[in-house]
Write a protein that holds these residues in place. Structure first.
Motif, PDB file in Angstrom:
ATOM      1  N   CYS A  31      47.664  10.494  60.182  1.00  0.00           N
ATOM      2  CA  CYS A  31      46.240  10.151  60.285  1.00  0.00           C
ATOM      3  C   CYS A  31      45.623  10.233  58.900  1.00  0.00           C
ATOM      4  CB  CYS A  31      45.540  11.135  61.219  1.00  0.00           C
ATOM      5  SG  CYS A  31      43.781  10.784  61.373  1.00  0.00           S
ATOM      6  N   CYS A  82      38.815  14.031  59.039  1.00  0.00           N
ATOM      7  CA  CYS A  82      37.676  14.721  59.648  1.00  0.00           C
ATOM      8  C   CYS A  82      37.533  16.044  58.887  1.00  0.00           C
ATOM      9  CB  CYS A  82      37.936  14.967  61.133  1.00  0.00           C
ATOM     10  SG  CYS A  82      38.121  13.419  62.026  1.00  0.00           S
ATOM     11  N   TYR A 112      37.016  19.058  59.375  1.00  0.00           N
ATOM     12  CA  TYR A 112      37.541  20.347  59.847  1.00  0.00           C
ATOM     13  C   TYR A 112      39.064  20.324  59.982  1.00  0.00           C
ATOM     14  CZ  TYR A 112      37.475  17.392  63.930  1.00  0.00           C
ATOM     15  OH  TYR A 112      37.669  16.326  64.764  1.00  0.00           O
ATOM     16  N   CYS A 113      39.687  19.168  59.798  1.00  0.00           N
ATOM     17  CA  CYS A 113      41.057  18.987  60.272  1.00  0.00           C
ATOM     18  C   CYS A 113      42.081  19.028  59.136  1.00  0.00           C
ATOM     19  CB  CYS A 113      41.163  17.659  61.021  1.00  0.00           C
ATOM     20  SG  CYS A 113      42.793  17.383  61.711  1.00  0.00           S
TER      21      CYS A 113
HETATM   22  S1  SF4 Z   1      40.779  15.242  64.071  1.00  0.00           S
HETATM   23 FE1  SF4 Z   1      42.390  15.176  62.493  1.00  0.00          FE
HETATM   24  S2  SF4 Z   1      44.057  13.984  63.434  1.00  0.00           S
HETATM   25 FE2  SF4 Z   1      42.175  13.587  64.648  1.00  0.00          FE
HETATM   26  S3  SF4 Z   1      41.219  11.755  63.727  1.00  0.00           S
HETATM   27 FE3  SF4 Z   1      40.303  13.523  62.691  1.00  0.00          FE
HETATM   28  S4  SF4 Z   1      41.594  13.838  60.891  1.00  0.00           S
HETATM   29 FE4  SF4 Z   1      42.767  12.534  62.267  1.00  0.00          FE
END
Ligand code: SF4
Length: 405
Positions: A129, A133, A135-136
């Protein structure tokens, strides 16, 4: 040889562990249900939150304490994130080398063993991905986008269905980014539903901004595709969504739900929501509680925000104090139980098709096409049963619906 696989984290990890299990069984080895009896132990780790890191570390220590003579393989996302601090135990194998690495167990103590197939199977169609985001941690450990070739997916489905699988879950880190030689997710689904076998298909999770009208129309027209979508919301206001670097506004999400509501099939929606994200105000939180009540999700996976180094949100200044986060989680969980009960009540006396996956005595356990956990009396085989949602059984807020057939 006996092997034991422990999997933490997402459906993608589960799918990779299933692949490892299948490989080892094909080599003639046998799975065991505890680490103590195993000659080989595989730990598939997760790093999505601090808690996941902690669980991965604890599990590794526990496994090696329970059995210090087994070969231990440690794989998964946590080993690719140095900050997870995975203890130096066993052999660390990166995710992409994990299955090929198992080849070394091909010639070891091979016994005749027939692979007993599962009834519901995750098939990985996409990895990686690049959405970042805030937090990710995932894009930091799995940034490269890889889509499995169409032919490979169709072949895996054919083999699985021929060995008894009746539900295929298409799995990926960001499913909507599936793209192979111009084939998108909806094209892929078209190919899959045209396979002449009796099975059903479920999508594991799809980012709301990647759900196209074409995809919805197609899902609406195909009874082979389960009427269930997991659409992660994450934040309950535009401000939070913006801070989270999500790719849609709150209104976009509501518009998507409205479109789904207009379809002919009644599609069940599940979602993820983060509680206690930096900047979440009491007002935001109250709004979330109202939302849970109004939107009527089949289920909501509530996550307490956890700081991840490297991510943008790590350096935000307005983190919610731990005690408030904990309090909000408890309140949201309670509200959620109430909403879940309400949703399940709305299903009573409606028709459903349940796939039985486990039988204990004469009781069968499985999931309906909407992903409602079900229970059926007097069943003898793992297959589809048609019936009506009859009675909600709530054991410590773990809901299951009894089906009358
Ligand atoms: S939460 Fe993480 S894995 Fe899901 S779309 Fe956002 S960045 Fe990608």
């Amino acid at each position: 040889m006996f092997f034991y696989i422990k999997t933490l984290g997402c459906k993608l990890n589960q799918a990779e562990s299933e692949e490892a299990k299948k490989t080892l069984i094909e080599f003639g080895h046998e799975e065991t249900s505890t680490a103590k009896n195993a000659h080989l132990i595989v730990l598939n780790t997760c790093t999505v939150t601090h808690i996941a890191d902690r669980k991965s570390r604890q599990m590794l220590r526990k496994i090696s304490k329970d059995n210090n003579s087994a070969d231990i393989i440690v794989t998964g996302c946590a080993i690719e994130n140095k900050l997870s601090n995975i203890p130096d135990i066993g052999t660390i194998i990166p995710k992409n080398e994990f299955i090929p690495y198992l080849a070394k167990y091909k010639e070891i103590n091979v016994k005749n063993n027939i692979y007993t197939s599962q009834i519901r199977k995750n098939i990985i169609i996409q990895k990686g991905c690049n959405f970042f985001c805030s937090y990710c941690i995932i894009p930091f450990v799995r940034n490269e986008l890889v889509s499995v070739p169409l032919e490979d997916i169709l072949e895996q489905i054919k083999t699985s269905v021929n060995s008894g699988v009746k539900e295929i879950i298409l799995t990926g880190i960001n499913l909507g980014l599936y793209s192979y030689k111009g084939i998108s997710l909806d094209n892929l689904l078209e190919e899959i539903v045209s396979l002449p076998f009796d099975f059903r298909i479920r999508l594991s999770s799809i980012e709301p901004n990647l759900v196209t009208d074409k995809l919805l129309t197609f899902i609406d027209s195909q009874s082979k595709i389960c009427p269930h979508l997991h659409l992660p919301l994450q934040g309950s206001s535009d401000n939070l969504l913006h801070l989270m670097n999500r790719k849609y506004s709150f209104d976009d999400y509501l518009t998507l739900l409205a479109k789904i509501n207009f379809l002919n099939r009644k599609i069940a929606i599940t979602t993820d929501v983060i509680v206690g994200f930096p900047g979440e105000t009491e007002e935001d939180f109250q709004f979330l509680l109202n939302l849970l009540e109004k939107l009527i999700f089949l289920d909501v996976h509530l996550f307490s925000y956890s700081k991840r180094d490297k991510t943008k949100a790590y350096s935000f200044l307005n983190h919610v104090p731990e005690n408030i986060k904990k309090q909000r989680m408890q309140i949201a969980q309670k509200k959620l139980h109430f909403c879940r009960q309400k949703y399940l009540e709305s299903l009573l006396n409606k028709e459903c098709i349940c796939l039985i996956e486990k039988i204990e005595g004469t009781l069968g356990y499985g999931y309906s096409e909407k992903y409602v956990p079900c229970l059926i009396s007097n069943v003898s085989s793992k297959e589809f049963y048609q019936g009506k949602y009859h009675k909600i059984i709530n054991q410590n807020n773990d809901y299951r619906v009894e089906i009358n057939i």
